[in-house]
Design an enzyme around this catalytic site. Structure first.
Site, PDB file in Angstrom:
ATOM      1  N   THR A   1       0.826  -1.203   0.000  1.00  0.00           N
ATOM      2  CA  THR A   1       0.000   0.000   0.000  1.00  0.00           C
ATOM      3  C   THR A   1       0.865   1.259   0.000  1.00  0.00           C
ATOM      4  O   THR A   1       0.408   2.318  -0.422  1.00  0.00           O
ATOM      5  CB  THR A   1      -0.898   0.040   1.258  1.00  0.00           C
ATOM      6  N   ASP A   2       2.118   1.142   0.452  1.00  0.00           N
ATOM      7  CA  ASP A   2       2.912   2.377   0.670  1.00  0.00           C
ATOM      8  C   ASP A   2       3.138   3.158  -0.621  1.00  0.00           C
ATOM      9  O   ASP A   2       2.960   4.377  -0.659  1.00  0.00           O
ATOM     10  CB  ASP A   2       4.215   2.110   1.440  1.00  0.00           C
TER      11      ASP A   2
ATOM     12  N   SER B   1      13.947  -5.985   6.318  1.00  0.00           N
ATOM     13  CA  SER B   1      14.482  -4.666   5.973  1.00  0.00           C
ATOM     14  C   SER B   1      15.882  -4.406   6.496  1.00  0.00           C
ATOM     15  O   SER B   1      16.188  -3.318   6.970  1.00  0.00           O
ATOM     16  CB  SER B   1      13.560  -3.552   6.483  1.00  0.00           C
ATOM     17  N   SER B   2      16.738  -5.415   6.406  1.00  0.00           N
ATOM     18  CA  SER B   2      18.119  -5.204   6.860  1.00  0.00           C
ATOM     19  C   SER B   2      18.791  -4.097   6.043  1.00  0.00           C
ATOM     20  O   SER B   2      19.549  -3.292   6.586  1.00  0.00           O
ATOM     21  CB  SER B   2      18.924  -6.498   6.755  1.00  0.00           C
ATOM     22  N   SER B   3      18.500  -4.028   4.747  1.00  0.00           N
ATOM     23  CA  SER B   3      19.202  -3.026   3.933  1.00  0.00           C
ATOM     24  C   SER B   3      18.673  -1.615   4.203  1.00  0.00           C
ATOM     25  O   SER B   3      19.441  -0.653   4.207  1.00  0.00           O
ATOM     26  CB  SER B   3      19.095  -3.361   2.444  1.00  0.00           C
TER      27      SER B   3
ATOM     28  N   GLU C   1      17.337   4.412  -2.223  1.00  0.00           N
ATOM     29  CA  GLU C   1      16.922   3.057  -2.619  1.00  0.00           C
ATOM     30  C   GLU C   1      16.412   3.049  -4.071  1.00  0.00           C
ATOM     31  O   GLU C   1      16.773   2.194  -4.866  1.00  0.00           O
ATOM     32  CB  GLU C   1      15.812   2.616  -1.655  1.00  0.00           C
TER      33      GLU C   1
ATOM     34  N   ASP D   1       9.422   0.820   5.145  1.00  0.00           N
ATOM     35  CA  ASP D   1      10.542   0.236   5.886  1.00  0.00           C
ATOM     36  C   ASP D   1      11.362   1.317   6.584  1.00  0.00           C
ATOM     37  O   ASP D   1      11.709   1.198   7.762  1.00  0.00           O
ATOM     38  CB  ASP D   1      11.435  -0.566   4.932  1.00  0.00           C
TER      39      ASP D   1
HETATM   40  C1  GLA Z   1       9.075  -3.935   0.500  1.00  0.00           C
HETATM   41  C2  GLA Z   1       9.284  -2.467   0.185  1.00  0.00           C
HETATM   42  C3  GLA Z   1       8.267  -1.592   0.896  1.00  0.00           C
HETATM   43  C4  GLA Z   1       6.845  -2.092   0.677  1.00  0.00           C
HETATM   44  C5  GLA Z   1       6.754  -3.588   0.926  1.00  0.00           C
HETATM   45  C6  GLA Z   1       5.412  -4.145   0.560  1.00  0.00           C
HETATM   46  O1  GLA Z   1       9.361  -4.201   1.832  1.00  0.00           O
HETATM   47  O2  GLA Z   1      10.590  -2.084   0.567  1.00  0.00           O
HETATM   48  O3  GLA Z   1       8.407  -0.260   0.500  1.00  0.00           O
HETATM   49  O4  GLA Z   1       6.393  -1.747  -0.579  1.00  0.00           O
HETATM   50  O5  GLA Z   1       7.753  -4.306   0.194  1.00  0.00           O
HETATM   51  O6  GLA Z   1       4.443  -3.639   1.406  1.00  0.00           O
END
Ligand code: GLA
Length: 428
Positions: free
Chosen positions: A46-47, A165-167, A199, A211
């Site tokens: 959704t972001d 989300s390590s990176s 990113e 993230d």
């Molecule tokens: C990854 C992306 C986020 C988001 C998710 C899905 O983690 O880095 O920005 O889009 O996928 O919700």
């Protein structure tokens, strides 16, 4: 033996980071910084559609010790570079940035690299190094400050490739360290957007902002209810322990890459659908909009996004109601939250089509063993699932998921509990 790894991971201390730094670079660092990984409780894909998300920062993080080379240390003497941030000499901006990680490569060597801000080009640095380099590049573009003359030592307790989300945590840790040393004065919102551009534009992954926002903006014991349209945020109390609950992460060990996977195709499809409706993003559409003018594929993608935003709203309401009253409806509300997690997974698997066999098995096995809810998290195509469970069921659920993976001949998953930790900050 339980299939679930005990929750506590040993985090490095500031003293340890400083000692490692001195051993590597020969002078004392200015300080260290910590940026957590995340679990997005609900609100997936959704972001980048200007929608709603509800992540927590987890109690695993990337740690960065940073030092500023003085004349003395640059010449290899050991006494240079000490001091407090803000009292040291102005950093020597045109010089190189050296980075050493405690991660080892195949030959057992610590991973390391060196670059100069002025010579950075997307695509020229190996995988992990492109994340800090992207931050350095974006700092120059955004603030005009060409950072350099600093050394960084990195350790991490966020598993790499697990979809935690390590990176992004690495980017945030590097950014907050450079922000403080170079006095950039960036606020949280600017930090979120800067790491997103790093990113998108430098690393080449078309990701959204959940993230980075989770790492930067979340308060301890809270989930972050974030409106990605304007970065409006509300901290939602998220204390599972007092609710008698646990949140398990199930790392499927299937690796994924957002620069190569179907992630970009999903994003493009959403943008095309928004254009068909003549709006900037899917967020502008009403929940009951007529989708008959779209292709089957577009319809499924849009349906997921609209329903997922509604599920985030509903989850926030249930959590806030629980906070206000612990009455008889309490258990029903927790069950309703679990149902929303499962509905999110179904929608990601069938409408958004970003799950994979291992994540589906994880969710089915967890639910079969009595989880209240479970779903895949993150971009998909691998990474992790989460399961919301009663505290007493940790071993049952862990064992059931492990057994199901073994039956299918999948790699052994890593399973561990997480709680809502604190957001990124100076560490010492
Ligand atoms: C990854 C992306 C986020 C988001 C998710 C899905 O983690 O880095 O920005 O889009 O996928 O919700």
């Amino acid at each position: 033996m339980s299939a679930v790894t005990p929750q506590a991971v040993e985090a490095p201390t500031p003293q340890h980071l400083a000692e490692e730094f001195v051993a590597l670079f020969g002078y004392r660092p200015l300080g260290s910084f910590r940026a957590p990984g995340r679990v997005n409780f609900i609100g997936e894909h959704t972001d980048y559609n200007s929608g709603l998300v509800l992540p927590i920062a987890i109690d695993r993080a990337v740690y960065v010790a940073i030092g500023q080379r003085s004349e003395a240390s640059a010449e290899g003497r050991t006494e240079g570079g000490a001091g407090e941030i803000g009292t040291a000499d102005p950093p020597r901006r045109g010089e190189s940035i050296r980075i050493v990680s405690d991660h080892r490569d195949d030959t057992g060597q610590r991973m390391s690299g060196q670059f100069t801000a002025a010579e950075l080009m997307p695509g020229t640095l190996p995988g992990w190094l492109s994340h800090p380099a992207g931050v350095v590049d974006e700092i120059a573009k955004t603030t005009g400050t060409v950072v350099g003359g600093v050394d960084l030592y990195i350790e991490s307790t966020v598993p790499v490739g697990a979809g935690l989300s390590s990176s992004h945590a690495l980017e945030v840790a590097v950014l907050i360290a450079l922000d403080e040393v170079f006095g950039l004065g960036l606020d949280d919102r600017e930090k979120v957007l800067l790491t997103q551009r790093a990113e998108n534009d430098f690393v080449g992954a078309p990701t959204g902002i959940v993230d980075q926002a989770a790492s930067i903006m979340t308060e301890t014991g809270h989930a972050l209810f974030l409106d990605c349209r304007d970065l409006g945020a509300r901290q939602i109390p998220f204390d599972l322990d007092t609710e008698g609950l646990r949140l398990l992460v199930i790392d499927s060990k299937v690796s994924h890459s957002h620069s190569e996977s179907g992630y970009g195709a999903r994003r493009k499809s959403c943008e095309e659908s928004a254009a068909i409706f003549g709006v900037d993003s899917l967020r502008e559409l009403a929940d009951d909009v007529d989708l008959s003018g779209l292709t089957d594929e577009q319809r499924k993608r849009v349906r997921h996004v609209l329903a997922e935003n509604a599920r985030v709203r509903a989850t926030v309401e249930l959590l806030e109601d629980n906070e206000r009253s612990h009455g008889s409806d309490h258990d029903a509300r927790i069950r309703a939250i679990g149902d929303l997690l499962v509905a999110s997974h179904e929608s990601l698997a069938h409408d958004y089509e970003v799950s994979c066999a291992e994540l589906d098995v994880a969710v089915t096995a967890a639910m079969g063993a009595g989880a209240l809810g479970a779903r895949m998290i993150g971009g998909g195509f691998g990474g992790s699932a989460i399961a919301l469970i009663d505290a007493g069921r940790v071993d049952d659920v862990g064992d059931a998921v492990s057994a199901a993976f073994a039956e299918h001949g999948y790699r052994k998953p890593d399973i561990f509990a997480v709680s809502a930790g604190r957001g990124a900050a100076r560490f010492d």
